[in-house]
Scaffold this motif. Structure first.
Motif, short mmCIF file in Angstrom:
data_model
loop_
_atom_site.label_atom_id
_atom_site.label_comp_id
_atom_site.label_asym_id
_atom_site.label_seq_id
_atom_site.Cartn_x
_atom_site.Cartn_y
_atom_site.Cartn_z
N UNK A 201 0.82 -1.22 0.00
CA UNK A 201 0.00 0.00 0.00
C UNK A 201 0.85 1.26 0.00
N UNK A 202 1.88 1.32 0.84
CA UNK A 202 2.68 2.54 0.95
C UNK A 202 3.35 2.88 -0.37
N UNK A 203 3.85 1.86 -1.07
CA UNK A 203 4.51 2.10 -2.35
C UNK A 203 3.50 2.58 -3.40
N UNK A 204 2.29 2.03 -3.38
CA UNK A 204 1.28 2.43 -4.35
C UNK A 204 0.79 3.85 -4.07
N UNK A 205 0.61 4.19 -2.80
CA UNK A 205 0.21 5.56 -2.44
C UNK A 205 1.28 6.56 -2.87
N UNK A 206 2.54 6.19 -2.67
CA UNK A 206 3.65 7.05 -3.07
C UNK A 206 3.62 7.29 -4.58
N UNK A 212 0.32 12.91 -8.79
CA UNK A 212 -0.44 14.09 -8.39
C UNK A 212 -1.88 13.81 -8.04
N UNK A 213 -2.15 12.61 -7.54
CA UNK A 213 -3.53 12.27 -7.21
C UNK A 213 -3.57 11.36 -6.00
N UNK A 214 -4.78 10.90 -5.65
CA UNK A 214 -4.97 10.01 -4.51
C UNK A 214 -5.07 8.56 -5.00
N UNK A 215 -4.97 7.64 -4.07
CA UNK A 215 -5.06 6.23 -4.42
C UNK A 215 -6.43 5.90 -5.01
N UNK A 372 -19.04 -7.61 -13.87
CA UNK A 372 -17.74 -7.50 -13.20
C UNK A 372 -17.84 -6.35 -12.19
N UNK A 373 -17.53 -6.63 -10.94
CA UNK A 373 -17.47 -5.59 -9.91
C UNK A 373 -16.19 -5.78 -9.11
N UNK A 374 -15.86 -4.78 -8.32
CA UNK A 374 -14.64 -4.91 -7.53
C UNK A 374 -14.76 -4.18 -6.21
N UNK A 375 -13.89 -4.59 -5.29
CA UNK A 375 -13.80 -3.96 -3.97
C UNK A 375 -12.32 -3.80 -3.64
N UNK A 376 -12.01 -2.77 -2.83
CA UNK A 376 -10.61 -2.57 -2.48
C UNK A 376 -10.50 -2.03 -1.06
N UNK A 377 -9.34 -2.24 -0.47
CA UNK A 377 -9.08 -1.76 0.89
C UNK A 377 -7.65 -2.06 1.27
N UNK A 378 -7.22 -1.45 2.38
CA UNK A 378 -5.86 -1.62 2.87
C UNK A 378 -5.88 -2.15 4.29
N UNK A 379 -5.11 -3.20 4.54
CA UNK A 379 -4.92 -3.75 5.88
C UNK A 379 -3.42 -3.79 6.14
N UNK A 380 -3.00 -3.15 7.25
CA UNK A 380 -1.58 -2.97 7.53
C UNK A 380 -0.96 -2.31 6.29
N UNK A 381 0.06 -2.90 5.65
CA UNK A 381 0.61 -2.26 4.45
C UNK A 381 0.28 -3.07 3.20
N UNK A 382 -0.85 -3.76 3.25
CA UNK A 382 -1.25 -4.59 2.12
C UNK A 382 -2.50 -4.00 1.47
#
Length: 460
Positions: A201-206, A212-215, A372-382
């Motif tokens: 997660x941290x690398x993707x947010x970076x 210039x945008x959000x995750x 097709x649908x999707x869901x996303x989220x972050x747990x710890x750094x995953x």
């Protein structure tokens, strides 16, 4: 004496529109470092369900409305036997609208959307994981992130926050854009194929910040581009690609309800061959800013619930007529998106639980018009994004993975449940199709229960 609950003002639609290809079931799951102990999991479930009385219910039909009724039967954990987010048959589940299932190192909560939304399900599941690890003798602390089993449920957790925060607003003519519809070949036999994508997660947010945008905007924009690039290979994409994103209203209103409290917002992208990712990011950011204002969300709250119709004489319309009307409205407005993206954000779990958790999964459900649908989220750094589909064609998901790798520069860990293949070779999922009978349990009722049940059946 038994307790009954009205369905919340958003959930009243779900019993009428549930079907095999619109199961209205979503999943939260954890993969542990060690194999699940079913007996300990059952003990944890027995303890935790008592903390959440609004989930310890069964669904019944009244004269005018469906309602939820106190369930005195035991909640039995089950081995995983079928595809994720399949319809729950209450007759095979002691009447419960949720199930707790396990397979090797994973256990999961699957729950009917009529009971709760993603946040409510997460709170229940976090407590279940915590209690399981505690019973396994692990040194875990709640760290003020868990609704402890020994704590008392409060009435505000079961309130209908839609009704509490509803404001009557002027609603003019509604022009609903026709979205681009993804077409494909339904699985036969019917089922759901899941694709799990894991990335730090941290690398993707970076990387998103570097662009210039959000995750959220980054993933949404990649999704739009992937759909357009793949779909335009087969036909002209003339209708807009519309991504539906549920918004948690607890961020706007001071509610602690564990029932449904969200509204849907939409990102509408008119696409063309010369539209670049930067263009898609800009329009996504602009629309999200506009859609997340309190004024807009208040309007969506008014539009997205049944409150406007809960008045006499409409209250006295028999339930079977309401159901027919609901099904027609759902056919018209329930397919107003190309794809849905449920964003659970950062899931807060105690640091002390991290050594025992390998992966965390969030799974939505496909529909007839959004296969097709999707869901996303972050747990710890995953960071986890899960695609679920009921069609054989996987090109959009493959294209999304290519784009995510290209623009992030990160390695993706990808695994699937192999639905549609002859056998499952993935250690995270069973071979499907072995359905076993489940023991039925009878419960005693009293005269007080009889009157309570009829009070529920005729409520308006």
């Amino acid at each position: 004496m038994s307790t009954w609950y009205r369905l919340d003002s958003n959930a009243r639609v779900f019993p009428a529109v549930t079907s095999e290809n619109n199961s209205v079931i979503f999943r939260v799951a954890v993969i542990l470092k060690k194999e699940v102990d079913p007996e300990i999991l059952q003990q944890a479930a027995d303890i935790v369900i008592e903390r959440f009385p609004m989930f310890k219910v069964k669904l019944d039909s009244g004269l005018f409305w469906n309602y939820l009724y106190d369930n005195r039967k035991p909640l039995k954990v089950q081995p995983e036997q079928t595809y994720p987010c399949a319809v729950i048959d209450p007759h095979e589940n002691n009447g419960y609208l949720l199930r707790i299932i396990y397979y090797q190192r994973r256990f999961a909560l699957e729950i009917f959307h009529g009971l709760t939304d993603g946040l409510g399900a997460l709170e229940f599941f976090k407590t279940l994981v915590y209690q399981y690890l505690l019973l396994m003798g692990k040194d875990v602390k709640d760290e003020n992130m868990i609704l402890l089993p020994e704590s008392m449920s409060v009435p505000l957790e079961a309130e209908d926050s839609y009704r509490k925060y509803y404001q009557k607003v002027a609603i003019g003519r509604l022009d609903i854009e026709t979205p681009h519809i993804i077409e494909g070949t339904l699985f036969d036999p019917y089922g759901h194929h899941t694709t799990q994508i894991m990335v730090p997660a941290s690398a993707l947010i970076k990387r998103a910040k570097a662009i210039g945008t959000t995750l959220t905007v980054f993933i949404t924009s990649l999704l739009i581009q992937a759909i357009y690039l793949e779909e335009s290979k087969h036909k002209n994409v003339t209708d807009p690609i519309i991504v539906g994103i549920p918004v948690n209203l607890r961020r706007i209103f001071p509610s602690i309800t564990l029932r449904n409290f969200y509204v849907g917002t939409r990102i509408i992208a008119e696409m063309s061959p010369n539209k670049k990712l930067e263009d898609i990011i800009n329009l996504t950011e602009k629309q999200l800013q506009e859609n997340l204002t309190q004024e807009h969300l208040q309007l969506m709250l008014a539009l997205g619930t049944s409150i406007r119709f809960e008045r006499l004489p409409l209250k006295l319309v028999p339930l079977f007529i309401k159901n027919k009307f609901t099904q027609q409205i759902y056919k018209r407005f329930g397919s107003a998106t190309t794809i849905n993206l449920s964003n659970m954000g950062k899931v807060q779990l105690p640091k002390s639980m991290e050594p025992y958790i390998d992966k965390f999964e969030l799974v939505s459900y496909p529909k007839e018009k959004t296969p097709i649908n999707c869901a996303m989220g972050t747990v710890y750094d995953q960071f986890n994004i899960t695609f679920v589909r009921n069609i054989r064609e996987a090109g959009i998901i493959d294209r999304f993975c290519q784009l995510l790798t290209k623009y992030s520069g990160l390695h993706l860990e990808v695994y699937t449940n192999n639905w549609g293949a002859d056998t499952s070779k993935n250690t995270f999922y069973p071979d499907y199709g072995r359905i076993q009978g489940r023991q039925r349990h009878k419960s005693k009722s009293s005269l007080k229960d009889f009157f309570s049940e009829w009070e529920a059946k005729i409520h308006i």
